[in-house]
Design a protein around this motif. Structure first.
Motif, PDB file in Angstrom:
ATOM      1  N   TYR A 113      40.233  41.396  52.718  1.00 30.92           N
ATOM      2  CA  TYR A 113      38.926  41.666  53.314  1.00 30.92           C
ATOM      3  C   TYR A 113      38.622  40.645  54.416  1.00 30.92           C
ATOM      4  O   TYR A 113      37.531  40.614  54.955  1.00 30.92           O
ATOM      5  N   TYR A 114      39.593  39.790  54.703  1.00 35.71           N
ATOM      6  CA  TYR A 114      39.433  38.839  55.800  1.00 35.71           C
ATOM      7  C   TYR A 114      39.751  39.541  57.124  1.00 35.71           C
ATOM      8  O   TYR A 114      38.964  39.525  58.058  1.00 35.71           O
ATOM      9  N   TYR A 115      40.920  40.189  57.162  1.00 31.27           N
ATOM     10  CA  TYR A 115      41.309  40.907  58.366  1.00 31.27           C
ATOM     11  C   TYR A 115      40.779  42.341  58.383  1.00 31.27           C
ATOM     12  O   TYR A 115      40.595  42.909  59.451  1.00 31.27           O
TER      13      TYR A 115
ATOM     14  N   ALA B  20      39.856  40.908  40.952  1.00 30.04           N
ATOM     15  CA  ALA B  20      39.658  40.713  39.515  1.00 30.04           C
ATOM     16  C   ALA B  20      39.384  42.060  38.838  1.00 30.04           C
ATOM     17  O   ALA B  20      39.925  42.339  37.757  1.00 30.04           O
ATOM     18  N   ALA B  21      38.589  42.909  39.496  1.00 31.39           N
ATOM     19  CA  ALA B  21      38.279  44.227  38.925  1.00 31.39           C
ATOM     20  C   ALA B  21      39.554  45.065  38.809  1.00 31.39           C
ATOM     21  O   ALA B  21      39.772  45.750  37.794  1.00 31.39           O
ATOM     22  N   ALA B  22      40.408  45.000  39.833  1.00 31.55           N
ATOM     23  CA  ALA B  22      41.655  45.783  39.807  1.00 31.55           C
ATOM     24  C   ALA B  22      42.588  45.273  38.704  1.00 31.55           C
ATOM     25  O   ALA B  22      43.242  46.060  38.025  1.00 31.55           O
ATOM     26  N   ILE B  23      42.628  43.957  38.533  1.00 31.43           N
ATOM     27  CA  ILE B  23      43.469  43.382  37.471  1.00 31.43           C
ATOM     28  C   ILE B  23      42.970  43.895  36.110  1.00 31.43           C
ATOM     29  O   ILE B  23      43.768  44.299  35.263  1.00 31.43           O
ATOM     30  N   ARG B  24      41.651  43.908  35.947  1.00 32.31           N
ATOM     31  CA  ARG B  24      41.101  44.394  34.673  1.00 32.31           C
ATOM     32  C   ARG B  24      41.411  45.873  34.491  1.00 32.31           C
ATOM     33  O   ARG B  24      41.693  46.326  33.390  1.00 32.31           O
ATOM     34  N   GLU B  25      41.381  46.608  35.606  1.00 30.66           N
ATOM     35  CA  GLU B  25      41.654  48.041  35.535  1.00 30.66           C
ATOM     36  C   GLU B  25      43.096  48.315  35.094  1.00 30.66           C
ATOM     37  O   GLU B  25      43.378  49.343  34.485  1.00 30.66           O
ATOM     38  N   CYS B  26      44.003  47.377  35.417  1.00 32.07           N
ATOM     39  CA  CYS B  26      45.402  47.530  34.974  1.00 32.07           C
ATOM     40  C   CYS B  26      45.460  47.473  33.446  1.00 32.07           C
ATOM     41  O   CYS B  26      46.357  48.058  32.837  1.00 32.07           O
TER      42      CYS B  26
ATOM     43  N   ARG C 193      42.857  38.228  49.754  1.00 30.20           N
ATOM     44  CA  ARG C 193      42.178  37.298  50.647  1.00 30.20           C
ATOM     45  C   ARG C 193      40.735  37.747  50.834  1.00 30.20           C
ATOM     46  O   ARG C 193      40.478  38.887  51.224  1.00 30.20           O
ATOM     47  N   ASP C 194      39.820  36.842  50.532  1.00 30.36           N
ATOM     48  CA  ASP C 194      38.377  37.135  50.616  1.00 30.36           C
ATOM     49  C   ASP C 194      38.015  38.384  49.821  1.00 30.36           C
ATOM     50  O   ASP C 194      37.127  39.150  50.232  1.00 30.36           O
ATOM     51  N   ALA C 195      38.716  38.602  48.729  1.00 23.48           N
ATOM     52  CA  ALA C 195      38.499  39.823  47.950  1.00 23.48           C
ATOM     53  C   ALA C 195      38.584  39.522  46.459  1.00 23.48           C
ATOM     54  O   ALA C 195      39.063  40.344  45.675  1.00 23.48           O
TER      55      ALA C 195
END
Ligand code: ZN
Length: 272
Positions: A101-103, A141-147, A134-136
């Motif tokens: 989310y930086y670029y 963290a939400a995606a990791i939990r979704e895994c 990056r900047d996300a």
């Protein structure tokens, strides 16, 4: 002492047409295992070709968040194409995927869907994920939990925040450190806090050359500088950092710990 560069881009044009010299220098420095990470599916083909022809080199398959198409869902990498790209035993991980989310080179929603698609294929194939964030931090963290334990992964080039590391380690994911550990702004407490067995060493070359090579092209041999910096921060012998991260990389990527075909004697004059 032997090291694994768990993340670099040997197919990058910065290494020219033949990265053999860089691989040889790495080997001479004790960096005897190299994972060349793909940025898109064409790059995955190139990385696989490299892995097949160079002892001690492995590869990944995936689409970097920068390379996720801006055309929306229909243009996201097809799961079948990803499955096909990772079918070779020299391909040992899925990625790099993730969120930048930086670029913001691609719409965030498309990045998120691409990330979750990679995670699905990781869960199916049993290969781990290589994740760029990056900047996300929140959405990562939400995606990791979704895994939800279906896939494991590494947050590569980890620079924080601490809460994201906690989320990752809680579910058995790893972090890995680059030459940024030698930069003044780096939050050294991250390196002190991570337990042995939960982190790896990488260069992300040709980017992010560590001090004392900063400003030059980075290469896998410089993983030694990263290991030394990590050892200094943790107050541990570099040989201990090397041995522990070797075992962690063996377990994470499913590589034989003995690395029969790639083992070399400790080079003369290499730091212990
Ligand atoms: Zn990378």
């Amino acid at each position: 002492m032997r090291l694994t560069d768990s993340h670099c881009h040997l197919t990058d044009g910065a290494f020219g047409d033949d990265p053999r010299a860089a691989i040889d220098r790495a080997r001479a420095a004790g960096v005897v295992r190299i994972v060349s990470v793909a940025s898109d599916l064409d790059d995955a083909v190139a990385a696989l070709r490299l892995a097949r022809t160079h002892d001690g080199v492995w590869c990944t398959a995936g689409v970097h968040p920068h390379a996720v198409s801006t055309n929306g869902a229909s243009a996201l990498v097809a799961p079948d194409a990803l499955r096909e790209a990772c079918a070779d035993p020299r391909c040992i991980a899925i990625g790099e995927t993730g969120l930048d989310y930086y670029y913001d080179n691609a719409p965030r929603d498309a990045q998120r869907r691409s990330f979750l698609r990679h995670a699905e294929v990781a869960a199916e194939t049993g290969l781990p994920l290589v994740v760029h964030s990056r900047d996300a931090a929140e959405d990562t963290a939400a995606a990791i939990r979704e895994c939800d334990g279906a896939a494991t992964g590494v947050l590569h080039c980890f620079t924080g925040p601490p809460a994201l590391m906690e989320t990752a380690l809680d579910v058995g994911w790893l972090v890995s450190f680059t030459g940024t550990v030698t930069f003044r702004w780096f939050e050294a407490d991250l390196v002190r806090a991570v337990p042995a067995g939960s982190y790896m060493i990488e260069t992300d070359s040709p980017y992010l050359a560590p001090v004392p090579r900063r400003g030059r092209r980075n290469e896998p041999a410089f993983a030694l500088h990263v290991a030394k910096a990590v050892a200094r921060i943790r107050g541990e012998p570099v040989a201990q950092v090397a041995a522990e991260t070797w075992d962690t990389a063996s377990r994470f990527f499913g590589l034989p710990a003995a690395a029969r075909r790639t083992e070399v004697a400790c080079p003369q004059g290499a730091p212990a």
